[in-house]
Design a protein around this motif. Structure first.
Motif, mmCIF file in Angstrom:
data_model
loop_
_atom_site.group_PDB
_atom_site.id
_atom_site.type_symbol
_atom_site.label_atom_id
_atom_site.label_comp_id
_atom_site.label_asym_id
_atom_site.label_seq_id
_atom_site.Cartn_x
_atom_site.Cartn_y
_atom_site.Cartn_z
ATOM 1 N N LEU A 72 33.879 21.949 7.861
ATOM 2 C CA LEU A 72 35.136 21.349 8.332
ATOM 3 C C LEU A 72 34.964 19.864 8.644
ATOM 4 O O LEU A 72 35.833 19.034 8.315
ATOM 5 C CB LEU A 72 35.636 22.093 9.567
ATOM 6 C CG LEU A 72 36.152 23.524 9.344
ATOM 7 C CD1 LEU A 72 36.507 24.181 10.673
ATOM 8 C CD2 LEU A 72 37.348 23.538 8.399
ATOM 9 N N GLU A 115 39.815 23.509 3.204
ATOM 10 C CA GLU A 115 39.968 23.766 4.642
ATOM 11 C C GLU A 115 40.520 25.163 4.903
ATOM 12 O O GLU A 115 39.998 25.903 5.761
ATOM 13 C CB GLU A 115 40.882 22.715 5.261
ATOM 14 C CG GLU A 115 41.054 22.878 6.766
ATOM 15 C CD GLU A 115 42.014 21.857 7.339
ATOM 16 O OE1 GLU A 115 41.949 21.596 8.567
ATOM 17 O OE2 GLU A 115 42.852 21.330 6.576
ATOM 18 N N SER A 116 41.548 25.546 4.154
ATOM 19 C CA SER A 116 42.118 26.886 4.339
ATOM 20 C C SER A 116 41.112 27.960 3.956
ATOM 21 O O SER A 116 41.096 29.053 4.548
ATOM 22 C CB SER A 116 43.404 27.031 3.513
ATOM 23 O OG SER A 116 43.121 26.955 2.117
ATOM 24 N N ILE A 129 34.866 17.954 5.392
ATOM 25 C CA ILE A 129 36.206 17.877 4.772
ATOM 26 C C ILE A 129 37.028 16.756 5.426
ATOM 27 O O ILE A 129 37.664 15.952 4.747
ATOM 28 C CB ILE A 129 36.935 19.236 4.892
ATOM 29 C CG1 ILE A 129 36.250 20.271 3.985
ATOM 30 C CG2 ILE A 129 38.414 19.088 4.514
ATOM 31 C CD1 ILE A 129 36.737 21.689 4.208
ATOM 32 N N HIS A 130 36.994 16.712 6.767
ATOM 33 C CA HIS A 130 37.771 15.697 7.473
ATOM 34 C C HIS A 130 37.194 14.297 7.265
ATOM 35 O O HIS A 130 37.952 13.336 7.053
ATOM 36 C CB HIS A 130 37.829 16.016 8.975
ATOM 37 C CG HIS A 130 38.559 17.283 9.293
ATOM 38 N ND1 HIS A 130 39.826 17.556 8.814
ATOM 39 C CD2 HIS A 130 38.213 18.366 10.056
ATOM 40 C CE1 HIS A 130 40.234 18.742 9.252
ATOM 41 N NE2 HIS A 130 39.265 19.246 10.013
ATOM 42 N N TYR A 177 38.781 28.437 6.958
ATOM 43 C CA TYR A 177 39.463 29.190 8.024
ATOM 44 C C TYR A 177 39.644 30.658 7.640
ATOM 45 O O TYR A 177 39.595 31.546 8.501
ATOM 46 C CB TYR A 177 40.817 28.556 8.345
ATOM 47 C CG TYR A 177 40.703 27.320 9.201
ATOM 48 C CD1 TYR A 177 40.099 27.388 10.456
ATOM 49 C CD2 TYR A 177 41.195 26.095 8.767
ATOM 50 C CE1 TYR A 177 39.985 26.264 11.259
ATOM 51 C CE2 TYR A 177 41.090 24.950 9.561
ATOM 52 C CZ TYR A 177 40.481 25.046 10.800
ATOM 53 O OH TYR A 177 40.356 23.924 11.594
#
Length: 500
Positions: free
Chosen positions: A387, A342-343, A390-391, A346
């Motif tokens: 994203l 996730e990072s 991932i979630h 971003y």
């Protein structure tokens, strides 16, 4: 050449009766009658003036050079004359002359229309045709695979997307390609050749575009491409983007990206990835140069993140576990991997907000500002797709999660800003992010997804887009609860499908 006599004894004696249809001798010509005793030499069964060689004299390309009385040769007048008249004495060769009329028609359709569905701009379309068509004319398996891909698109243009998988002519071309492919794989001379890899790539696209859902249909060709690339690259370095081996570089990019999309949306084991790779290595590649791949519409570093999402998701998949393994042991490591991934996404978003995207060498010069803007939007849509996965797949968050819904809305916004295009635009690459957003869409957003996927099919005419919409409708209607994600649904329905 011809030769005339000064006369003949028969004409002198019986001038009025020498009326045979023969070449005219000197004296008979004066009298206006034909003489059967004159002689004429012929070239290829024709009079010299009517032969192909004699015609060269008429167009000025040749001249008669007499080097002694009664003796001569023919030669060109000059190099300048020869070059100016080369089009008159040479006949162009038709490279398609050995093909049937049906094959010619399908190749023509591929060059002008079907090649647009995998190209985001005119330069890419030209490169694809320039690299594939000459190779297809020399490689039967690639020729039949290309005609099959073209026939699939042509049938969809005739509003027959639903019947593509049962069309006999498409099945015949696919079967013929596979038959030749097996023979070529056994030939030592073609071992590790780009033509075989190009065939695997085209067969894979033909299977996917037709809307294949059966296990090991399109996936088998990706696995085959992996084996071919391993063979071809053994003992030599892979070409860099600046390499003169442009076709191999293009095939490498295709393979890397199709594997990435497979990992992002498929429910099988990741292809060519180490599923036990620790989190500390997940983003090591982010320090390497990045490119926004104009063939796929997302960056190289984002592509690597897709593959890692698939690797982590498979590590916790029930089919990948032995009976003595417990899911609880993986929860902490999976959350750690999810946080790192996730990072990383971003981080890519932040970098993209401050800098202009970097394309492969020689690409940006052929792109308009509108096209570059659309590539940025397309890449952002894929970032939000990562994203969501991932979630939903790694953290098992519900579809109603604010973070998930935020990414759904941004994907739809990016797609709407790009807008429908019949080709030569990143619009053609948006099936995957639209599908991922559609799986999690709620309320009015579902109708927006319906409209966008319908518009996408109407413009690029890929049956798999229609198949994607059909599966979304099934998923919306049959989802057990909001925690069941698309990969769970695939397992339950026993599909093997990739929305591309």
């Amino acid at each position: 050449m011809s030769r005339s006599f000064s006369g003949c004894k028969r004409c002198k004696a019986r001038r009025q009766k020498c009326d045979e249809q023969r070449p005219t001798c000197g004296r008979c010509k004066t009298a206006g009658i034909q003489c059967r005793y004159a002689m004429q030499l012929q070239w290829g069964g024709r009079a010299f003036s009517r032969s192909r060689f004699g015609a060269c004299m008429g167009n000025g390309g040749m001249q008669k050079l007499e080097y002694s009385p009664g003796e001569f040769i023919y030669t060109t007048k000059s190099s300048e004359v020869s070059s100016n008249n080369s089009s008159l004495i040479t006949k162009p060769v038709d490279p398609f002359s050995s093909l049937s009329s049906e094959q010619k028609s399908l190749l023509h359709h591929f060059i002008n229309d079907a090649s647009q569905i995998t190209a985001c701009h005119s330069g890419m379309q030209n490169d694809i045709c320039r690299m594939l068509i000459p190779m297809a004319l020399q490689t039967p398996s690639l020729l039949h695979a290309t005609t099959a891909l073209s026939a699939i698109h042509l049938q969809a243009l005739h509003n027959q997307s639903e019947s593509v998988k049962s069309a006999p002519d498409i099945a015949r071309y696919m079967a013929s390609s596979l038959e030749h492919f097996r023979k070529e794989l056994q030939s030592p001379s073609s071992k590790g050749s780009d033509a075989l890899l190009a065939t695997a790539r085209t067969l894979c696209l033909a299977e996917i575009h037709s809307g294949a859902i059966h296990p090991n249909s399109w996936r088998a060709h990706v696995e085959g491409a992996k084996a071919l690339m391993t063979t071809a690259n053994s003992g030599r370095q892979s070409p860099s983007p600046q390499s003169s081996d442009g076709f191999r570089c293009y095939l490498d990019r295709w393979y890397r990206s199709i594997v990435s999309l497979t990992a992002l949306t498929g429910n099988g084991p990741p292809i060519g990835e180490n599923i036990e790779q620790p989190s500390s290595v997940v983003v090591a590649h982010l320090d390497s140069p990045d490119y926004l791949d104009d063939y796929w519409g997302f960056t190289v570093q984002l592509s690597a993140i897709f593959r890692q999402i698939g690797a982590v998701a498979w590590r916790i998949h029930p089919n990948s576990r032995t009976p003595d393994q417990k899911l609880i042991q993986d929860k902490d490591s999976v959350e750690e991997d999810a946080a790192v991934l996730e990072s990383s996404v971003y981080r890519l978003m932040d970098q993209g907000a401050d800098t202009r995207p970097t394309f492969y060498p020689g690409v940006v010069e052929g792109l308009t500002e509108t096209c570059i803007r659309n590539f940025i939007l397309c890449n952002e849509a894929f970032q939000h797709s990562a994203l969501i996965q991932i979630h939903r797949r790694l953290r098992n968050a519900p579809a109603t999660s604010p973070l998930v819904q935020q990414s759904v809305k941004r994907i739809l916004e990016c797609t709407i800003q790009i807008g429908p295009s019949s080709g030569l635009s990143p619009w053609v690459m948006l099936t995957t992010p639209l599908f991922i957003a559609g799986c999690e869409a709620r309320g009015e957003d579902r109708e927006t997804v319906r409209q966008l996927l319908s518009a996408l099919h109407d413009t690029i005419r890929v049956p798999n887009v229609l198949q994607s919409l059909k599966f979304l409708e099934q998923y919306w209607a049959n989802q057990i609860d909001e925690r069941e994600n698309w990969s769970h649904f695939l397992d339950r329905m026993q599909f093997d499908f990739i929305p591309y």
